[in-house]
Design a protein around this motif. Structure first.
Motif, PDB file in Angstrom:
ATOM      1  N   VAL A 125      -2.094  -5.478  15.526  1.00  0.00           N
ATOM      2  CA  VAL A 125      -0.753  -4.789  15.136  1.00  0.00           C
ATOM      3  C   VAL A 125      -0.413  -5.002  13.635  1.00  0.00           C
ATOM      4  O   VAL A 125       0.496  -4.691  13.129  1.00  0.00           O
ATOM      5  CB  VAL A 125       0.350  -5.173  16.044  1.00  0.00           C
ATOM      6  CG1 VAL A 125       0.402  -5.072  17.466  1.00  0.00           C
ATOM      7  CG2 VAL A 125       0.588  -7.043  15.688  1.00  0.00           C
ATOM      8  N   ASN A 126      -1.451  -5.640  12.993  1.00  0.00           N
ATOM      9  CA  ASN A 126      -1.326  -6.120  11.603  1.00  0.00           C
ATOM     10  C   ASN A 126      -3.011  -5.917  11.067  1.00  0.00           C
ATOM     11  O   ASN A 126      -3.903  -5.851  11.823  1.00  0.00           O
ATOM     12  CB  ASN A 126      -0.915  -7.189  11.233  1.00  0.00           C
ATOM     13  CG  ASN A 126      -1.509  -8.148  12.002  1.00  0.00           C
ATOM     14  OD1 ASN A 126      -2.581  -8.652  11.744  1.00  0.00           O
ATOM     15  ND2 ASN A 126      -0.585  -8.937  12.826  1.00  0.00           N
ATOM     16  N   ALA A 127      -3.052  -5.560   9.650  1.00  0.00           N
ATOM     17  CA  ALA A 127      -4.120  -5.237   8.969  1.00  0.00           C
ATOM     18  C   ALA A 127      -5.070  -6.397   9.153  1.00  0.00           C
ATOM     19  O   ALA A 127      -6.120  -6.464   9.234  1.00  0.00           O
ATOM     20  CB  ALA A 127      -4.141  -4.813   7.530  1.00  0.00           C
ATOM     21  N   TYR A 128      -4.399  -7.722   9.165  1.00  0.00           N
ATOM     22  CA  TYR A 128      -5.359  -8.950   9.297  1.00  0.00           C
ATOM     23  C   TYR A 128      -6.199  -8.864  10.609  1.00  0.00           C
ATOM     24  O   TYR A 128      -7.385  -9.082  10.533  1.00  0.00           O
ATOM     25  CB  TYR A 128      -4.322 -10.022   9.082  1.00  0.00           C
ATOM     26  CG  TYR A 128      -4.956 -11.285   9.687  1.00  0.00           C
ATOM     27  CD1 TYR A 128      -6.013 -12.025   8.941  1.00  0.00           C
ATOM     28  CD2 TYR A 128      -4.519 -12.156  10.695  1.00  0.00           C
ATOM     29  CE1 TYR A 128      -6.927 -13.229   9.251  1.00  0.00           C
ATOM     30  CE2 TYR A 128      -4.959 -13.347  11.197  1.00  0.00           C
ATOM     31  CZ  TYR A 128      -6.421 -13.824  10.230  1.00  0.00           C
ATOM     32  OH  TYR A 128      -6.912 -14.936  10.787  1.00  0.00           O
ATOM     33  N   GLY A 129      -5.299  -8.869  11.759  1.00  0.00           N
ATOM     34  CA  GLY A 129      -6.078  -8.786  13.089  1.00  0.00           C
ATOM     35  C   GLY A 129      -7.160  -7.625  13.111  1.00  0.00           C
ATOM     36  O   GLY A 129      -8.027  -7.755  13.489  1.00  0.00           O
ATOM     37  N   ALA A 130      -6.592  -6.454  12.533  1.00  0.00           N
ATOM     38  CA  ALA A 130      -7.699  -5.360  12.524  1.00  0.00           C
ATOM     39  C   ALA A 130      -8.905  -5.664  11.699  1.00  0.00           C
ATOM     40  O   ALA A 130      -9.771  -5.181  12.166  1.00  0.00           O
ATOM     41  CB  ALA A 130      -6.826  -4.029  12.034  1.00  0.00           C
ATOM     42  N   GLU A 183       1.301 -10.290   4.192  1.00  0.00           N
ATOM     43  CA  GLU A 183       0.614  -9.882   3.111  1.00  0.00           C
ATOM     44  C   GLU A 183      -0.081  -8.599   3.543  1.00  0.00           C
ATOM     45  O   GLU A 183      -0.284  -7.495   3.090  1.00  0.00           O
ATOM     46  CB  GLU A 183      -0.035 -11.045   2.325  1.00  0.00           C
ATOM     47  CG  GLU A 183      -0.895 -10.187   1.016  1.00  0.00           C
ATOM     48  CD  GLU A 183      -1.663 -11.145   0.450  1.00  0.00           C
ATOM     49  OE1 GLU A 183      -1.182 -11.410  -0.933  1.00  0.00           O
ATOM     50  OE2 GLU A 183      -2.377 -11.856   1.018  1.00  0.00           O
ATOM     51  N   SER A 184      -0.814  -8.917   4.814  1.00  0.00           N
ATOM     52  CA  SER A 184      -1.847  -7.718   5.109  1.00  0.00           C
ATOM     53  C   SER A 184      -0.858  -6.393   5.528  1.00  0.00           C
ATOM     54  O   SER A 184      -1.447  -5.402   5.442  1.00  0.00           O
ATOM     55  CB  SER A 184      -2.262  -8.237   6.376  1.00  0.00           C
ATOM     56  OG  SER A 184      -1.695  -8.323   7.540  1.00  0.00           O
ATOM     57  N   ALA A 185       0.263  -6.646   5.910  1.00  0.00           N
ATOM     58  CA  ALA A 185       1.154  -5.474   6.365  1.00  0.00           C
ATOM     59  C   ALA A 185       1.717  -4.655   4.981  1.00  0.00           C
ATOM     60  O   ALA A 185       1.533  -3.487   5.025  1.00  0.00           O
ATOM     61  CB  ALA A 185       2.297  -5.847   7.025  1.00  0.00           C
ATOM     62  N   GLN A 186       1.580  -5.569   3.932  1.00  0.00           N
ATOM     63  CA  GLN A 186       1.902  -4.870   2.570  1.00  0.00           C
ATOM     64  C   GLN A 186       0.671  -4.215   1.810  1.00  0.00           C
ATOM     65  O   GLN A 186       0.838  -3.297   1.368  1.00  0.00           O
ATOM     66  CB  GLN A 186       2.682  -5.746   1.900  1.00  0.00           C
ATOM     67  CG  GLN A 186       3.861  -6.274   2.534  1.00  0.00           C
ATOM     68  CD  GLN A 186       5.010  -4.948   2.519  1.00  0.00           C
ATOM     69  OE1 GLN A 186       4.949  -4.228   1.689  1.00  0.00           O
ATOM     70  NE2 GLN A 186       5.798  -5.237   3.568  1.00  0.00           N
ATOM     71  N   LYS A 187      -0.558  -4.911   2.249  1.00  0.00           N
ATOM     72  CA  LYS A 187      -1.724  -4.614   1.465  1.00  0.00           C
ATOM     73  C   LYS A 187      -2.944  -4.509   2.327  1.00  0.00           C
ATOM     74  O   LYS A 187      -3.814  -5.262   2.345  1.00  0.00           O
ATOM     75  CB  LYS A 187      -2.176  -5.586   0.215  1.00  0.00           C
ATOM     76  CG  LYS A 187      -0.918  -5.851  -0.836  1.00  0.00           C
ATOM     77  CD  LYS A 187      -1.118  -6.962  -1.773  1.00  0.00           C
ATOM     78  CE  LYS A 187      -0.132  -7.240  -2.706  1.00  0.00           C
ATOM     79  NZ  LYS A 187      -0.382  -8.419  -3.289  1.00  0.00           N
ATOM     80  N   PRO A 188      -2.813  -3.481   3.208  1.00  0.00           N
ATOM     81  CA  PRO A 188      -3.837  -3.136   4.122  1.00  0.00           C
ATOM     82  C   PRO A 188      -5.107  -3.070   3.475  1.00  0.00           C
ATOM     83  O   PRO A 188      -6.160  -3.669   3.974  1.00  0.00           O
ATOM     84  CB  PRO A 188      -3.457  -2.239   4.945  1.00  0.00           C
ATOM     85  CG  PRO A 188      -2.516  -1.500   4.202  1.00  0.00           C
ATOM     86  CD  PRO A 188      -1.953  -2.448   3.338  1.00  0.00           C
ATOM     87  N   SER A 189      -5.316  -2.312   2.371  1.00  0.00           N
ATOM     88  CA  SER A 189      -6.548  -2.171   1.817  1.00  0.00           C
ATOM     89  C   SER A 189      -7.204  -3.424   1.167  1.00  0.00           C
ATOM     90  O   SER A 189      -8.350  -3.498   1.164  1.00  0.00           O
ATOM     91  CB  SER A 189      -6.347  -1.127   0.833  1.00  0.00           C
ATOM     92  OG  SER A 189      -5.492  -1.456  -0.256  1.00  0.00           O
TER      93      SER A 189
END
Length: 324
Positions: free
Chosen positions: A137-142, A80-86
């Motif tokens: 490598v994904n918005a969750y980790g970032a 989900e984080s890859a699809q919805k980073p914001s």
């Protein structure tokens, strides 16, 4: 101590809250119940239904006066984080900003943060040490890395004491508290669901350069994980340096392959659980294992239930009987 636990109606947060109560602490849980469950909150804990994005609500709750915060509340689905980073930066980082600001205003000195080894991305060294360069490598980790950085800067700016605990896969159950995700992405509960429903399980990638060809991952029992949070909290209270931000990885140090997990699940459940061999998924690393040498050495963490049989047995008992 008087403790404020965000996300305490979730899987890990509720177990930590229960362990804190067992240790004699006074616990207040703050959760918006978007993914958590009210019934998982220990009965002896105070409960406040609220959202970290509601700045006024956070200030009012934290302003009641606490000795420390344990922060678990977060969006946590990698896909989900890859699809919805914001969404992930807005909720995870925005909520943490409100929480840290409220702590500063209320003069709450310490925080234990539930971080993730996803901040490391594709590691060059395995098991992963704490000084490995963070390259999510994904918005969750970032988003979790951004919160780690917020805590470091907050320590330098106004003396906040912080410990971030980074871990991969958590499994098992503690009493009546176990995994109950609406969208389940974790390997162990997916395998056990297949067993319960007499279905097969998809194994993605059987040609990895590992002993049995399947990817290797880290698994830690949720009760052992909770113990690490308590040790971090007590260590800060006893000797924590003002403004210091310490980071610890929590892992078993060895890792288990998908085939190993599947085989132990077959033994525990006494179910065949047929395996469907599928191609590798793009971006899946060969081996992700977190080193726990530092936390063992500095905090005395000694996981007692993080063998596969214990993790899977407790998870299966929770799934079939409602408690481990």
């Amino acid at each position: 101590m008087r403790l404020f636990v965000t996300g305490g109606a979730g899987y890990i947060g509720s177990v930590v809250a229960a362990k804190l109560l067992q240790a004699g602490h006074d616990v207040t849980v703050f959760d918006n119940l978007s993914t958590g469950h009210r019934e998982l909150v220990p009965k002896a804990a105070r409960f406040i239904q609220g959202d970290l994005l509601d700045r006024a609500a956070v200030q009012a709750a934290v302003g009641a006066g606490f000795d420390a915060v344990l922060h678990f509340a977060a969006k946590s689905l990698v896909g989900e984080s890859a699809q919805k980073p914001s969404l992930y930066f807005g909720e995870n980082v925005g909520g943490a900003v409100n929480l840290v600001d409220a702590m500063r205003e209320a003069q709450v000195p310490s925080i234990v943060f539930s971080s993730t080894a996803a901040v490391y991305g594709e590691p060059e060294v395995v098991p992963i040490p704490e000084d490995a360069p963070p390259r999510p490598v994904n918005a969750y980790g970032a988003s979790k890395l951004a919160i780690d950085q917020l805590l470091s800067f907050s320590g330098a700016a106004h003396g906040l004491k912080a410990v971030s605990l980074r871990y991969f896969n958590v499994g098992g159950a503690f009493g009546y508290q176990g995994e109950r995700h609406t969208i389940e992405t974790h390997v162990i509960p997916r395998i056990l669901t297949a067993a319960q429903q007499d279905e097969s399980f998809d194994v993605y990638g059987t040609d990895y350069p590992t002993p049995d060809g399947t990817a290797v991952r880290d698994y830690v029992h949720v009760a052992d994980l909770a113990d690490a949070h308590l040790l971090a909290l007590l260590d800060m209270a006893e000797r924590g340096t003002i403004g210091q931000h310490r980071i610890y990885n929590l892992g078993n140090g060895e890792g288990f392959s998908v085939r190993q997990v599947l085989e132990v699940a077959r033994q525990v459940t006494q179910k065949a659980i047929p395996a469907n061999e599928r191609p590798r998924r793009a971006g899946d690393p060969v081996r992700l294992v977190a080193s726990s040498e530092k936390v063992r050495r500095e905090l005395g963490w000694n996981p007692e239930r993080s063998d596969l049989a214990s993790i899977i047995s407790d998870a299966w008992s929770f799934m079939t009987k409602g408690r481990a």
